[in-house]
Design a protein around this motif. Sequence first.
Motif, PDB file in Angstrom:
ATOM      1  N   GLU A 169       0.889  -1.129   0.018  1.00 37.26           N
ATOM      2  CA  GLU A 169       0.020   0.059  -0.047  1.00 37.26           C
ATOM      3  C   GLU A 169       0.900   1.358   0.053  1.00 37.26           C
ATOM      4  O   GLU A 169       0.455   2.335  -0.597  1.00 37.26           O
ATOM      5  CB  GLU A 169      -1.067   0.036   1.142  1.00 37.26           C
ATOM      6  N   GLN A 170       1.961   1.192   0.637  1.00 38.16           N
ATOM      7  CA  GLN A 170       2.842   2.493   0.664  1.00 38.16           C
ATOM      8  C   GLN A 170       3.729   2.654  -0.264  1.00 38.16           C
ATOM      9  O   GLN A 170       3.655   3.777  -0.946  1.00 38.16           O
ATOM     10  CB  GLN A 170       3.760   2.373   2.089  1.00 38.16           C
TER      11      GLN A 170
ATOM     12  N   THR B 114       2.553   1.771  -3.378  1.00 38.05           N
ATOM     13  CA  THR B 114       1.665   2.244  -4.475  1.00 38.05           C
ATOM     14  C   THR B 114       1.325   3.626  -4.048  1.00 38.05           C
ATOM     15  O   THR B 114       1.177   4.404  -5.002  1.00 38.05           O
ATOM     16  CB  THR B 114       0.239   1.379  -4.384  1.00 38.05           C
ATOM     17  N   ALA B 115       1.140   4.167  -2.879  1.00 39.67           N
ATOM     18  CA  ALA B 115       0.900   5.655  -2.644  1.00 39.67           C
ATOM     19  C   ALA B 115       2.078   6.544  -3.138  1.00 39.67           C
ATOM     20  O   ALA B 115       1.760   7.447  -3.617  1.00 39.67           O
ATOM     21  CB  ALA B 115       0.759   5.605  -1.162  1.00 39.67           C
TER      22      ALA B 115
ATOM     23  N   ALA C 178       1.829   6.674  -6.615  1.00 39.80           N
ATOM     24  CA  ALA C 178       0.853   7.434  -7.161  1.00 39.80           C
ATOM     25  C   ALA C 178       1.424   8.939  -7.083  1.00 39.80           C
ATOM     26  O   ALA C 178       0.797   9.678  -7.871  1.00 39.80           O
ATOM     27  CB  ALA C 178      -0.360   7.285  -6.403  1.00 39.80           C
ATOM     28  N   GLN C 179       1.904   9.314  -6.100  1.00 37.92           N
ATOM     29  CA  GLN C 179       2.392  10.637  -5.847  1.00 37.92           C
ATOM     30  C   GLN C 179       3.510  10.995  -6.917  1.00 37.92           C
ATOM     31  O   GLN C 179       3.382  12.463  -7.279  1.00 37.92           O
ATOM     32  CB  GLN C 179       2.914  10.765  -4.575  1.00 37.92           C
TER      33      GLN C 179
ATOM     34  N   GLN D 231       3.195  18.710  -2.670  1.00 33.48           N
ATOM     35  CA  GLN D 231       3.399  17.473  -3.160  1.00 33.48           C
ATOM     36  C   GLN D 231       4.800  17.010  -2.834  1.00 33.48           C
ATOM     37  O   GLN D 231       4.853  15.743  -2.640  1.00 33.48           O
ATOM     38  CB  GLN D 231       3.237  17.650  -4.870  1.00 33.48           C
TER      39      GLN D 231
ATOM     40  N   ALA E 214       5.548   9.616   2.085  1.00 34.42           N
ATOM     41  CA  ALA E 214       5.037   8.464   1.278  1.00 34.42           C
ATOM     42  C   ALA E 214       6.276   7.530   1.381  1.00 34.42           C
ATOM     43  O   ALA E 214       6.283   6.258   1.234  1.00 34.42           O
ATOM     44  CB  ALA E 214       4.548   8.859   0.126  1.00 34.42           C
TER      45      ALA E 214
ATOM     46  N   SER F 197       7.089   6.393   4.874  1.00 40.44           N
ATOM     47  CA  SER F 197       6.237   5.304   5.094  1.00 40.44           C
ATOM     48  C   SER F 197       6.518   3.976   4.322  1.00 40.44           C
ATOM     49  O   SER F 197       6.406   3.033   5.091  1.00 40.44           O
ATOM     50  CB  SER F 197       4.907   5.626   4.539  1.00 40.44           C
TER      51      SER F 197
END
Length: 179
Positions: A104-105, A107-108, A111-112, A133, A140, A143
């Motif tokens: 999840e981290q 992927t985040a 995405a950023q 951003q 992110a 994380s």
Amino acid sequence: MKKLLLTAVMALSLGAAEQAHAQLGNLVGAGLVLGVGAIKRARMTPEQRAAEQQATQQKAAEKAAQQASVQQASAAATVAPAVALTELRPQRTATDKLPKKGAEQITALEAQLEQCRLAMQASPTGVVCTPAQRTAIQQAAVSAARANPSWSLQPYQQEMAFYAAEDARRQQPAAPPAK
């Protein structure tokens, strides 16, 4: 004077003894690791040894490929300050290739970074990454590193550095026309 000199010599010898003790401890620890590894290999079947050797070779090949890509990226980043988007190779991991721990981290984070890439594509002069951003990308990345410390964040860091350099280039005033 003699007492002072004797005290200094004693202090130095104690410091040297502590350092020698620490080195001896390191050597003993390394010897234990090597000995346990040798015993483990001696108990392996030939098939297990072959599998371990193949895994070691595969890891070495992956590491060499990663180092080569890092060298290419750093060479490309130093060649020209205004590198075209086609020269940037953002790392995006397929969902089936993501590690279970930290998916999840990661992927985040991707995405950023993708938002910045799209902003860069959308306008040749606009801002690539806003300060908000950048902060979100840093959070992110932290994380993702906490969730899966073994996941390499270097490609993501290089991509973010590229966007920051592109932002800096875009914010420079245009050169006045030659007379």
